[in-house]
Scaffold this motif. Structure first.
Motif, PDB file in Angstrom:
ATOM      1  N   ASN A 193       8.896   6.400  -0.923  1.00  0.00           N
ATOM      2  CA  ASN A 193       8.178   5.263  -0.350  1.00  0.00           C
ATOM      3  C   ASN A 193       8.519   5.123   1.143  1.00  0.00           C
ATOM      4  OD1 ASN A 193       7.180   2.644   0.299  1.00  0.00           O
ATOM      5  ND2 ASN A 193       7.439   1.987  -1.823  1.00  0.00           N
ATOM      6  N   LYS A 248       0.485  10.997  -4.885  1.00  0.00           N
ATOM      7  CA  LYS A 248       1.422  12.014  -4.396  1.00  0.00           C
ATOM      8  C   LYS A 248       2.170  12.660  -5.549  1.00  0.00           C
ATOM      9  CE  LYS A 248       2.311  10.125   0.237  1.00  0.00           C
ATOM     10  NZ  LYS A 248       3.349   9.557   1.143  1.00  0.00           N
ATOM     11  N   ALA A 291       0.659   4.362  -2.740  1.00  0.00           N
ATOM     12  CA  ALA A 291       0.330   5.693  -2.235  1.00  0.00           C
ATOM     13  C   ALA A 291       1.126   6.791  -2.923  1.00  0.00           C
ATOM     14  CB  ALA A 291       0.580   5.751  -0.722  1.00  0.00           C
ATOM     15  N   ALA A 299       0.841  -1.211   0.000  1.00  0.00           N
ATOM     16  CA  ALA A 299       0.000   0.000   0.000  1.00  0.00           C
ATOM     17  C   ALA A 299       0.868   1.249   0.000  1.00  0.00           C
ATOM     18  CB  ALA A 299      -0.914  -0.014   1.233  1.00  0.00           C
ATOM     19  N   GLU A 300       2.017   1.181   0.677  1.00  0.00           N
ATOM     20  CA  GLU A 300       2.923   2.331   0.740  1.00  0.00           C
ATOM     21  C   GLU A 300       3.462   2.691  -0.645  1.00  0.00           C
ATOM     22  OE1 GLU A 300       3.429   0.145   4.731  1.00  0.00           O
ATOM     23  OE2 GLU A 300       3.013  -0.349   2.631  1.00  0.00           O
TER      24      GLU A 300
END
Length: 264
Positions: A203, A92, A88, A84-85
């Motif tokens: 990350n 961004k 994400a 998920a990181e």
């Protein structure tokens, strides 16, 4: 090996605190990378893409492309098995830089069939099955990313592995497509000094001792003394540690590969 996560203060140390160091020649290497990116954009106008793995190096390249308004598209692969990181970072990038990220995913039916036939943990069973998984989740989508494009850009560096130690900054693949590797001679300290200096998003897993990040089942934290890519496919022999994205018989274009192209 010592587990980095149990070192005193390790839980509080960010990747920037651990790795960012300004080294001699940093400004030259930054300028050289900018010139390689401009050269790629000029020689392959409208037909070049940064294959952004969402790792630290590719975030640096994204920042350089945006900061210097270099017309290179940004693409990434969502394998369906990323942390998920990692995912994400896509919004961004779009919010921070105003750049559209092209996201390429594997064919759903191909993934379903592979898992049905080989199981969820097929990658641990054999090198052949692991590469089969990479083929479905990474190589096929990459092919679609590169379709109709005459060049691509990567964040590969000599330091990353023995397999990449003599990689050129500019090469031509067997199919005639150009490949630009603007950060080949950057050190890990260079990457993080740039990130720290320009507040580049990265990350969060890098703060958890994962310098090289791939799919979640195939990535772990590294320990003191382990090589950069030790956390990738850690159950395999070191020589096998490539997914196929960067294994080719491409040949270098320029005689002096470590020199930057002449300024535009």
């Amino acid at each position: 090996m010592t587990d980095l996560s149990v070192l005193p203060g390790a839980a509080r140390a960010s990747a920037i605190e651990l790795y960012a160091r300004k080294t001699t020649g940093h400004e030259f290497r930054v300028e050289a990378a900018i010139q390689w990116l401009k050269r790629a954009a000029e020689q392959h106008a409208g037909h070049v893409v940064l294959a952004n793995s969402l790792g630290a190096e590719d975030m640096v390249l994204t920042d350089l492309i945006a900061r210097h308004q270099i017309p290179i598209a940004i693409g990434t692969l969502d394998t369906g098995a990323l942390h998920a990181e990692t995912l994400a970072l896509i919004p961004k990038i779009e919010q921070r830089y105003g750049l559209k990220v092209e996201v390429y995913r594997p064919r759903e039916e191909a993934v379903v069939q592979f898992v049905r036939k080989n199981g969820e943990k097929a990658m641990y069973q054999s090198l052949e099955l692991r590469k089969g998984c990479c083929q479905v989740r990474k190589l096929e989508p990459l092919g679609r990313m590169l379709e109709g494009r005459s060049a691509w850009v990567t964040g590969l560096r000599h330091e990353q592995s023995k397999n990449r130690s003599d990689m050129p900054a500019h090469e031509i693949e067997p199919n005639g497509r150009a490949k630009f590797n603007p950060l080949v001679d950057w050190t890990w300290a260079d990457v993080w000094h740039y990130i720290a200096s320009h507040d580049v998003p990265y990350n969060d897993l890098h703060d958890q001792f994962m310098p090289s990040i791939g799919c979640a089942p195939c990535t772990r934290a590294i320990a003191v003394g382990e090589e950069f890519r030790a956390g990738r496919w850690w159950w395999e022999d070191e020589k096998a540690k490539e997914c196929g994205l960067h294994v080719s018989t491409a040949h270098p274009v320029d005689a002096a590969q470590k020199e930057a192209p002449a300024h535009a």
